[in-house]
Structures are given as C-alpha cells and as structure tokens.
Design an enzyme around this catalytic site. Sequence first.
Site, PDB file in Angstrom:
ATOM      1  N   SER A   1     -23.179  -0.028 -40.059  1.00 43.56           N
ATOM      2  CA  SER A   1     -21.808   0.184 -39.585  1.00 43.56           C
ATOM      3  C   SER A   1     -21.583  -0.231 -38.137  1.00 43.56           C
ATOM      4  CB  SER A   1     -21.417   1.656 -39.749  1.00 43.56           C
ATOM      5  OG  SER A   1     -22.166   2.485 -38.872  1.00 43.56           O
TER       6      SER A   1
ATOM      7  N   LYS B   1     -20.958   6.102 -33.988  1.00 39.11           N
ATOM      8  CA  LYS B   1     -19.760   5.262 -33.977  1.00 39.11           C
ATOM      9  C   LYS B   1     -19.307   5.065 -32.536  1.00 39.11           C
ATOM     10  CE  LYS B   1     -19.446   5.675 -38.553  1.00 39.11           C
ATOM     11  NZ  LYS B   1     -19.903   4.559 -39.426  1.00 39.11           N
TER      12      LYS B   1
END
Length: 254
Positions: free
Chosen positions: A69, A142
């Site tokens: 990701s 993230k």
Amino acid sequence: MTDQDAAERDDTIFPEGSRNQRRDHERRSGRSSGLAWLRESVIILVSALLLSLIVKTFLVQAFFIPSESMHETLIEGDRVLVSKLRPGPFDLRRGDIVVFKDPGGWLSGATAPQPSEARKVVNEALTFVGLLPQDAGEHLIKRIIGLPGDHVACEGDGAPVTVNGVPIEEPYLAPGAVPSISAFDITVPEGTLWLMGDNRGASADSRANMGSPGGPYMPVENVVGTAFVTVWPFDRAGTLTNPTDTFAAVPDPA
C-alpha cells in the site's frame, strides 16, 4: 651449600602450610574473579535490556512493512524505525508517514503463518524489549493527508486531492498511481486523521473504510508514531522525510 641445606632453606621460604594456603588463596581468587565476571555480565545484560525497553517504550520502535500500500516509498519487507515523539512533544503534520493500531475493520482478513508456541514466546519477549521489529499484527502504515478540522476532497477519476480548497501535488505517489479513482468530500473530525497510502490503487485507507466499524477517520490516540528512516534491507536504507512543499500552500482549516 649441601642439598639438605637447600631443602631446609626452601622449607623456610615456602613452608608446606604456606604453600597450601597459597593454593587455597589462588583457588578462591579464581572463583571470585569468575563470580565478578558473571556479576558484571549480568549487570551489563540487564542494563542493555532496560535501556532497550525504555527506548522502545518512549522513543523509537521498529516495524516491518507487510503490504504494497505504500509503494514505492516503502515496499514489502522494509524495516522502518518509528519515532514516538510524534504525536507527543511534537505535533503530527500533513505528509507524515504514521504507524497506527487498527481501530476496527481496516485490516484484511488475511492471516500470516503462525509460529510454534516456543518460537512465539521467544519472539514476543524479544519484541517486548525492542530487539525484534514489532509484528504487523494489528498495526498499519499510511500517510497523513488531513489533520483534524481539514476539509479533504477529490472529484475522483484521477483528479487531484484538495485540502482546505487547495489542490496538492503528490510526488510520493507510486509510479502510474493517480490521486484517487473514487470521489470523496469530507471534513476530518476533531481528534482524528484522514490517511491515504502512496500506492492509491492498492491501499485500503480512509477512502475504503467509510462503512467499516472503525470508520474512515483514524483516532490520533491510535497512532504509535511517525516513520523516519528505513533501516533494512541495506540497499533501501534511507531517511523518510516529510514532503513539506506538498502542503506548504494549504491554509489552516476555517
């Protein structure tokens, strides 16, 4: 001097009793030295473990990257160090890469192979004192796009993300990735963050968690810290700097 005189002289200088006492003293000295070495070794080991535990608890912790990701900033298998000074003495910033605990529903259902019970105990002990990287377990990584109060929006279909009305140029996106295929228009609630992965097409981030139990907003209290350096593998080692220019023109939330 006769041999008998020499023997008598030897007995005078080193009488039998003294020789035995000297041997006993040497044995005791040897045992004392061994015990002293063992005691010092234990003190050094315990001190090192305590120092490692203090550093892990209050300053820095290691994590590894389990998914795609955050390509190409971070790839699978990368080991990163996370500073626990943000949040804490220092405030979180837009653009920071953060490790955080899943608030519920963000993690996929995939499970990693389970180690044996003995290996699990050893791994947990070494992780506890910070000598092994923290397992991905319930943690994710993230990038912060929106801080509390920020208005974050995107029209989708590759349009740029806007923060408080200002389109941002994102140099950290994975090659070929676009800001967002899906559209969204939100205001980040107080005490939470809006997070997105750098590899937008393969990141189950805030956009993908609108209906999850934890919701799309990450509570600040779930943040472990900010990743600031990649330490492994060596050919990928380097600092993870905040792209301050990306958000330089973004005003404070109204």
